[in-house]
Design a protein around this motif. Structure first.
Motif, PDB file in Angstrom:
ATOM      1  N   ILE A 267     -19.387  32.356  -3.055  1.00  0.00           N
ATOM      2  CA  ILE A 267     -19.772  33.499  -3.880  1.00  0.00           C
ATOM      3  C   ILE A 267     -18.520  33.974  -4.607  1.00  0.00           C
ATOM      4  CG2 ILE A 267     -20.595  35.871  -3.937  1.00  0.00           C
ATOM      5  CD1 ILE A 267     -22.373  35.304  -1.633  1.00  0.00           C
ATOM      6  N   ALA A 268     -18.472  33.626  -5.867  1.00  0.00           N
ATOM      7  CA  ALA A 268     -17.321  34.008  -6.689  1.00  0.00           C
ATOM      8  C   ALA A 268     -17.698  35.202  -7.543  1.00  0.00           C
ATOM      9  CB  ALA A 268     -16.906  32.833  -7.560  1.00  0.00           C
ATOM     10  N   GLY A 269     -16.717  35.988  -7.905  1.00  0.00           N
ATOM     11  CA  GLY A 269     -16.960  37.104  -8.806  1.00  0.00           C
ATOM     12  C   GLY A 269     -17.366  38.368  -8.084  1.00  0.00           C
TER      13      GLY A 269
ATOM     14  N   GLU B 231     -24.010  46.372  12.841  1.00  0.00           N
ATOM     15  CA  GLU B 231     -24.009  46.644  11.412  1.00  0.00           C
ATOM     16  C   GLU B 231     -23.498  45.432  10.635  1.00  0.00           C
ATOM     17  OE1 GLU B 231     -23.128  50.718   9.432  1.00  0.00           O
ATOM     18  OE2 GLU B 231     -21.236  49.620   9.490  1.00  0.00           O
ATOM     19  N   PHE B 232     -24.155  45.165   9.495  1.00  0.00           N
ATOM     20  CA  PHE B 232     -23.762  44.079   8.597  1.00  0.00           C
ATOM     21  C   PHE B 232     -23.472  44.649   7.221  1.00  0.00           C
ATOM     22  CE2 PHE B 232     -26.556  41.901  11.608  1.00  0.00           C
ATOM     23  CZ  PHE B 232     -25.863  40.723  11.858  1.00  0.00           C
ATOM     24  N   ASP B 233     -22.531  44.033   6.520  1.00  0.00           N
ATOM     25  CA  ASP B 233     -22.396  44.246   5.087  1.00  0.00           C
ATOM     26  C   ASP B 233     -23.266  43.196   4.427  1.00  0.00           C
ATOM     27  OD1 ASP B 233     -20.514  46.354   4.976  1.00  0.00           O
ATOM     28  OD2 ASP B 233     -18.898  44.950   5.404  1.00  0.00           O
ATOM     29  N   ILE B 234     -24.223  43.629   3.599  1.00  0.00           N
ATOM     30  CA  ILE B 234     -25.032  42.658   2.868  1.00  0.00           C
ATOM     31  C   ILE B 234     -24.559  42.634   1.427  1.00  0.00           C
ATOM     32  CG2 ILE B 234     -27.014  42.787   4.406  1.00  0.00           C
ATOM     33  CD1 ILE B 234     -28.404  44.533   2.220  1.00  0.00           C
ATOM     34  N   ILE B 235     -24.627  41.457   0.820  1.00  0.00           N
ATOM     35  CA  ILE B 235     -24.121  41.303  -0.537  1.00  0.00           C
ATOM     36  C   ILE B 235     -25.019  40.406  -1.371  1.00  0.00           C
ATOM     37  CG2 ILE B 235     -21.709  41.626   0.146  1.00  0.00           C
ATOM     38  CD1 ILE B 235     -21.384  38.573  -0.162  1.00  0.00           C
ATOM     39  N   VAL B 236     -25.036  40.689  -2.679  1.00  0.00           N
ATOM     40  CA  VAL B 236     -25.609  39.788  -3.675  1.00  0.00           C
ATOM     41  C   VAL B 236     -24.655  39.761  -4.862  1.00  0.00           C
ATOM     42  CG1 VAL B 236     -28.019  40.126  -2.999  1.00  0.00           C
ATOM     43  CG2 VAL B 236     -27.049  41.538  -4.786  1.00  0.00           C
ATOM     44  N   SER B 237     -24.603  38.627  -5.480  1.00  0.00           N
ATOM     45  CA  SER B 237     -23.746  38.469  -6.652  1.00  0.00           C
ATOM     46  C   SER B 237     -24.299  39.260  -7.833  1.00  0.00           C
ATOM     47  CB  SER B 237     -23.655  36.987  -7.030  1.00  0.00           C
ATOM     48  OG  SER B 237     -22.991  36.834  -8.267  1.00  0.00           O
ATOM     49  N   LYS B 238     -23.409  39.899  -8.564  1.00  0.00           N
ATOM     50  CA  LYS B 238     -23.825  40.632  -9.768  1.00  0.00           C
ATOM     51  C   LYS B 238     -24.369  39.680 -10.835  1.00  0.00           C
ATOM     52  CE  LYS B 238     -20.991  44.752  -9.225  1.00  0.00           C
ATOM     53  NZ  LYS B 238     -20.001  45.659  -9.845  1.00  0.00           N
ATOM     54  N   ASP B 239     -24.086  38.380 -10.684  1.00  0.00           N
ATOM     55  CA  ASP B 239     -24.614  37.389 -11.623  1.00  0.00           C
ATOM     56  C   ASP B 239     -26.133  37.258 -11.542  1.00  0.00           C
ATOM     57  OD1 ASP B 239     -22.035  36.772 -12.459  1.00  0.00           O
ATOM     58  OD2 ASP B 239     -21.869  35.011 -11.156  1.00  0.00           O
ATOM     59  N   PHE B 240     -26.717  37.651 -10.413  1.00  0.00           N
ATOM     60  CA  PHE B 240     -28.126  37.380 -10.187  1.00  0.00           C
ATOM     61  C   PHE B 240     -29.020  38.609 -10.068  1.00  0.00           C
ATOM     62  CE2 PHE B 240     -25.838  33.802  -8.015  1.00  0.00           C
ATOM     63  CZ  PHE B 240     -25.987  32.911  -9.073  1.00  0.00           C
ATOM     64  N   LEU B 241     -28.451  39.790 -10.232  1.00  0.00           N
ATOM     65  CA  LEU B 241     -29.251  41.009 -10.154  1.00  0.00           C
ATOM     66  C   LEU B 241     -28.741  41.983 -11.205  1.00  0.00           C
ATOM     67  CD1 LEU B 241     -31.517  42.400  -8.527  1.00  0.00           C
ATOM     68  CD2 LEU B 241     -29.740  43.348  -7.028  1.00  0.00           C
ATOM     69  N   GLY B 242     -29.634  42.371 -12.131  1.00  0.00           N
ATOM     70  CA  GLY B 242     -29.206  43.242 -13.219  1.00  0.00           C
ATOM     71  C   GLY B 242     -30.309  44.154 -13.721  1.00  0.00           C
TER      72      GLY B 242
ATOM     73  N   VAL C 274     -30.598  47.096  -5.326  1.00  0.00           N
ATOM     74  CA  VAL C 274     -31.406  47.155  -6.556  1.00  0.00           C
ATOM     75  C   VAL C 274     -30.960  48.337  -7.408  1.00  0.00           C
ATOM     76  CG1 VAL C 274     -33.748  47.512  -7.465  1.00  0.00           C
ATOM     77  CG2 VAL C 274     -33.383  45.969  -5.518  1.00  0.00           C
ATOM     78  N   GLU C 275     -30.770  49.485  -6.769  1.00  0.00           N
ATOM     79  CA  GLU C 275     -30.335  50.682  -7.500  1.00  0.00           C
ATOM     80  C   GLU C 275     -28.942  50.500  -8.088  1.00  0.00           C
ATOM     81  OE1 GLU C 275     -30.813  53.617  -4.421  1.00  0.00           O
ATOM     82  OE2 GLU C 275     -32.950  53.926  -4.894  1.00  0.00           O
ATOM     83  N   ALA C 276     -28.029  49.901  -7.329  1.00  0.00           N
ATOM     84  CA  ALA C 276     -26.661  49.679  -7.821  1.00  0.00           C
ATOM     85  C   ALA C 276     -26.655  48.788  -9.052  1.00  0.00           C
ATOM     86  CB  ALA C 276     -25.795  49.082  -6.713  1.00  0.00           C
ATOM     87  N   ALA C 277     -27.597  47.854  -9.105  1.00  0.00           N
ATOM     88  CA  ALA C 277     -27.680  46.936 -10.244  1.00  0.00           C
ATOM     89  C   ALA C 277     -28.379  47.565 -11.445  1.00  0.00           C
ATOM     90  CB  ALA C 277     -28.427  45.670  -9.825  1.00  0.00           C
ATOM     91  N   GLY C 278     -28.981  48.724 -11.262  1.00  0.00           N
ATOM     92  CA  GLY C 278     -29.744  49.337 -12.347  1.00  0.00           C
ATOM     93  C   GLY C 278     -31.063  48.637 -12.590  1.00  0.00           C
TER      94      GLY C 278
END
Length: 192
Positions: free
Chosen positions: A87-89, A104-115, A140-144
């Motif tokens: 996961i780059a970027g 507790e986990f940190d969950i992540i998604v790349s900004k390339d795939f959610l906008g 979802v909210e963070a990505a707008g």
């Protein structure tokens, strides 16, 4: 969903600590025919929302999300529980307390795939306290992006997650809501 409730009654196993094991057909070994019917039901319930992306969290939600993505003809994105080298970027991140794992986990998604152009349907196998869904909603909210709603296969109605999300005005569709279960007798009671 009658078919799902029947399958839970037939093959589900109630364990101490409010654990409902459905690993013989849903989240370890998967009954593909049942999963196809689950996906069709989610499509029916969210048909008018303009879904163009499916979001879930690894690992148990992935199989369900892929089938749902197929009926919506929409790509599937899953939040990872750890950042990996591939996961780059930039990423969106949220913290999630796992009921099953007790940590507790940190969950992540790349900004390339959610906008901002995405209309997202979140799907998952279980809803208990709602931490996973809250974390996914914050991504979802963070990505707008627009949240079309959340589709849950099995909701534990005796835990607060579903009620809390519905109070926030989130469209939440659960295919089977368990009102009570008894580890001693194995009896599972569903909300009608």
């Amino acid at each position: 969903m009658k078919l799902l409730k029947e399958r839970i009654q037939q093959d589900g196993k109630v364990k101490e600590g409010n654990i409902l094991k459905v690993d013989s057909f849903l989240n370890h070994q998967i009954d593909v025919e049942l999963l196809g019917e689950i996906a069709k039901e989610f499509q029916r319930r969210f048909a008018d929302t303009g879904v163009n992306k499916i979001l879930t969290i690894e690992a148990s939600g992935i199989g369900i999300a892929v089938e749902v993505g197929g009926v919506f003809n929409a790509p599937v994105l899953f939040a990872k529980k750890a950042k990996t080298k591939n996961i780059a970027g930039e990423v969106y991140t949220s913290k999630v307390m796992s009921y099953t794992h007790g940590r507790e986990f940190d969950i992540i998604v790349s900004k390339d795939f959610l906008g901002k152009d995405d209309r997202v349907l979140i799907v998952d196998d279980f809803l208990a306290n709602g931490a996973a869904l809250e974390g996914l909603i914050s991504l979802v909210e963070a990505a707008g992006a627009h949240l079309c709603g959340c589709g849950i296969v099995i909701e534990k109605g005796f835990q607060p997650g579903g009620e809390n999300l519905r109070k926030k005005g989130i469209k939440l569709e659960s295919l089977a809501i368990v009102d009570a279960m008894d580890a001693e007798t194995g009896v599972i009671t569903f909300r009608e």
